[in-house]
Enzyme design. Structure first.
Site, mmCIF file in Angstrom:
data_model
loop_
_atom_site.group_PDB
_atom_site.id
_atom_site.type_symbol
_atom_site.label_atom_id
_atom_site.label_comp_id
_atom_site.label_asym_id
_atom_site.label_seq_id
_atom_site.Cartn_x
_atom_site.Cartn_y
_atom_site.Cartn_z
ATOM 1 N N HIS A 1 -8.135 -21.013 32.305
ATOM 2 C CA HIS A 1 -8.859 -22.044 31.940
ATOM 3 C C HIS A 1 -10.341 -21.953 31.631
ATOM 4 O O HIS A 1 -10.552 -20.967 32.141
ATOM 5 C CB HIS A 1 -8.605 -23.251 33.069
ATOM 6 C CG HIS A 1 -7.236 -23.731 33.118
ATOM 7 N ND1 HIS A 1 -6.907 -24.846 33.900
ATOM 8 C CD2 HIS A 1 -5.899 -23.153 32.704
ATOM 9 C CE1 HIS A 1 -5.496 -24.867 33.905
ATOM 10 N NE2 HIS A 1 -4.949 -24.116 33.016
ATOM 11 N N GLU B 1 -12.912 -23.147 32.988
ATOM 12 C CA GLU B 1 -13.857 -22.774 34.001
ATOM 13 C C GLU B 1 -13.798 -21.356 34.794
ATOM 14 O O GLU B 1 -14.643 -20.754 35.153
ATOM 15 C CB GLU B 1 -13.574 -23.834 35.413
ATOM 16 C CG GLU B 1 -13.493 -25.276 34.921
ATOM 17 C CD GLU B 1 -12.356 -25.789 34.563
ATOM 18 O OE1 GLU B 1 -12.077 -27.081 34.714
ATOM 19 O OE2 GLU B 1 -11.670 -25.349 33.930
ATOM 20 N N CYS C 1 -8.889 -29.052 37.248
ATOM 21 C CA CYS C 1 -7.617 -29.210 37.842
ATOM 22 C C CYS C 1 -7.701 -28.660 39.339
ATOM 23 O O CYS C 1 -8.593 -27.689 39.637
ATOM 24 C CB CYS C 1 -6.481 -28.470 37.087
ATOM 25 S SG CYS C 1 -6.570 -26.650 37.141
ATOM 26 N N SER D 1 -0.645 -32.980 -9.661
ATOM 27 C CA SER D 1 -1.458 -33.384 -8.706
ATOM 28 C C SER D 1 -2.407 -32.299 -8.117
ATOM 29 O O SER D 1 -3.167 -32.314 -7.432
ATOM 30 C CB SER D 1 -0.773 -33.645 -7.325
ATOM 31 O OG SER D 1 -0.045 -32.698 -6.858
ATOM 32 N N ARG E 1 -5.115 -28.474 9.771
ATOM 33 C CA ARG E 1 -4.029 -27.936 10.186
ATOM 34 C C ARG E 1 -4.188 -26.930 11.438
ATOM 35 O O ARG E 1 -3.255 -26.936 12.257
ATOM 36 C CB ARG E 1 -3.298 -27.380 9.200
ATOM 37 C CG ARG E 1 -2.764 -28.287 8.085
ATOM 38 C CD ARG E 1 -2.229 -27.420 6.843
ATOM 39 N NE ARG E 1 -1.823 -28.105 5.589
ATOM 40 C CZ ARG E 1 -1.620 -27.661 4.509
ATOM 41 N NH1 ARG E 1 -1.345 -26.213 4.216
ATOM 42 N NH2 ARG E 1 -1.386 -28.633 3.540
ATOM 43 N N ASP F 1 6.119 -30.707 -4.803
ATOM 44 C CA ASP F 1 5.202 -29.659 -4.683
ATOM 45 C C ASP F 1 5.489 -28.209 -4.130
ATOM 46 O O ASP F 1 4.636 -27.387 -4.544
ATOM 47 C CB ASP F 1 4.101 -30.440 -3.998
ATOM 48 C CG ASP F 1 3.316 -31.740 -4.388
ATOM 49 O OD1 ASP F 1 3.350 -31.865 -5.480
ATOM 50 O OD2 ASP F 1 2.846 -32.443 -3.690
ATOM 51 N N GLU G 1 0.686 -35.561 6.106
ATOM 52 C CA GLU G 1 0.251 -35.237 4.701
ATOM 53 C C GLU G 1 0.811 -36.115 3.751
ATOM 54 O O GLU G 1 0.445 -35.675 2.653
ATOM 55 C CB GLU G 1 0.142 -33.976 4.793
ATOM 56 C CG GLU G 1 -0.653 -33.176 5.811
ATOM 57 C CD GLU G 1 -1.213 -31.876 5.300
ATOM 58 O OE1 GLU G 1 -1.487 -31.648 3.883
ATOM 59 O OE2 GLU G 1 -1.379 -31.101 6.015
ATOM 60 N N LEU H 1 3.735 -42.163 4.549
ATOM 61 C CA LEU H 1 2.342 -42.634 4.993
ATOM 62 C C LEU H 1 2.753 -44.320 4.960
ATOM 63 O O LEU H 1 2.196 -44.975 6.044
ATOM 64 C CB LEU H 1 1.445 -42.474 4.055
ATOM 65 C CG LEU H 1 0.866 -41.081 4.253
ATOM 66 C CD1 LEU H 1 -0.013 -40.497 3.279
ATOM 67 C CD2 LEU H 1 0.211 -40.753 5.485
#
Length: 366
Positions: A50, A52, A75, A168, A184, A200, A296, A302
């Site tokens: 971690h 720390e 933690c 596009s 991403r 696409d 996306e 969407l």
């Protein structure tokens, strides 16, 4: 510009872990002694150190009597690694500044309490808003069991995502597209609808990172394909990483075998009006410890996401071009609203220039 304070430095370190350590939170830590930074670190992949511990290891004996700045409450429970509170006490740290308490019930104030009981001075709340934004996906998953949803789209100034013929490439600048790759890189999953795949043939990978241009970890690719129209030969299946195709019907043995050959998982999801039940799909992703999803497109997916109130954040790329055409596709389809007063309104909005494009970011709701 004012010099960066130690908690701001810890927040910058935390961002380096985004997308690489899920389902763990992305945490940064800085150890300071006599006004000098003697150790710093950020969360490593699950099972590793971690933030720390990484910072304390770098500090060594200089940690004794030091002050630690950490973006999330240390933690205090045994997981894949020992409690960070124990390491802080053993190192002889005198004071700990914590940006925010951990919402995880296993911690949630217990870490701070343990440090205080061991005689370590603690302060909580320094740059808390920024710390919450870094781990907004982790926080939502802990609170709801659902991943954090980011709606991302790129459009012309008149709101089109393609011409009337479907062309596009490319509406936005190369710099904007590089930014998408960085988005991403810091999310757990990328989601698109089947129409986007058919139109696409995208790769849906992150091409930023430090290993020959390839990201250290690719996001899970999720295709929402109610009737199973995605061809096994699509480019998305030839890329590094895993792909999940969500269908709203039963899966036949032949197609299961065909997609298995291209390292893709087919998953039958309950249907809602013959379409994939998006809430159920997101619930399953949450169960798989997917903390964040970058949606996306296209406009149909969407639109459904917005109609069902599933979007948490929006990142829209607006290019200074006019495409026109009544039949040209728009960024967000779906049912929409009847009155402007009922529109989805973004809060905490920020804008930036990306080589001529304007990137608008904001949160849905409060």
């Amino acid at each position: 510009m004012a010099p960066m304070d130690h908690m701001e430095q810890a927040l910058c370190l935390a961002k380096l872990a985004l997308g690489q350590v899920s389902p763990n939170p992305a945490v940064g830590a800085v150890v300071v002694r006599d006004d000098a930074v003697v150790g710093q670190g950020y969360t490593q992949p699950p099972g590793s150190a971690h933030a720390e511990v990484a910072a304390l290891e770098q500090a060594g004996e200089a940690a004794r009597g030091s002050t630690m700045y950490v973006t999330l409450e240390p933690c205090c429970h045994q997981g894949r690694t020992p409690p960070c509170t124990r390491a802080i006490v053993a190192a002889g740290v005198a004071e700990v500044h914590v940006a925010m308490l951990d919402p995880n019930p296993l911690v949630s104030g217990k870490g701070e309490k343990e440090l205080k009981q061991q005689g370590i001075r603690t302060r909580v709340g320094e740059h808390e808003e920024e710390a919450r934004e870094v781990n907004e996906a982790y926080i939502k998953l802990i609170a709801t069991g659902m991943p954090f949803i980011i709606a991302k789209f790129a459009m012309s100034l008149d709101g089109k995502i393609a011409t009337r013929t479907g062309d596009s490439r490319w509406i936005t600048s190369s710099e904007s597209r590089r930014y998408v790759h960085s988005l991403r890189h810091v999310t757990d999953a990328v989601m698109v609808g089947v129409n986007t795949v058919l139109a696409d043939d995208p790769q849906l990978t992150s091409r930023c990172g430090d290993r020959g241009g390839k990201a250290r970890k690719q996001p899970l690719r999720v295709i929402v394909d109610s009737q199973g129209r995605t061809p096994p030969g699509a480019r998305v299946f030839s890329e590094p990483g895993c792909t999940l195709v969500a269908l709203a019907r039963q899966i036949g043995p032949e197609e299961k075998e065909a997609f298995g050959k291209v390292n893709a998982e087919l998953m039958a999801v309950p249907s809602e009006g013959g379409l994939v039940d998006l809430k159920e799909l997101l619930r399953v992703l949450g169960q798989r410890q997917i903390t964040s999803v970058l949606v996306e497109g296209g406009g149909t997916l969407l639109g459904s996401m917005f109609d069902q109130g599933l979007v948490d954040k929006v990142i829209a790329f607006v290019a200074p071009v006019i495409i026109g055409g009544a039949e040209a596709q728009t960024a967000v389809g779906g049912r929409g609203v009847d009155r402007v007063a009922d529109s989805v309104r973004l809060r905490r909005v920020t804008t930036m220039n990306c080589d001529g494009d304007v990137v608008v970011s904001g949160y849905v709701g409060g």
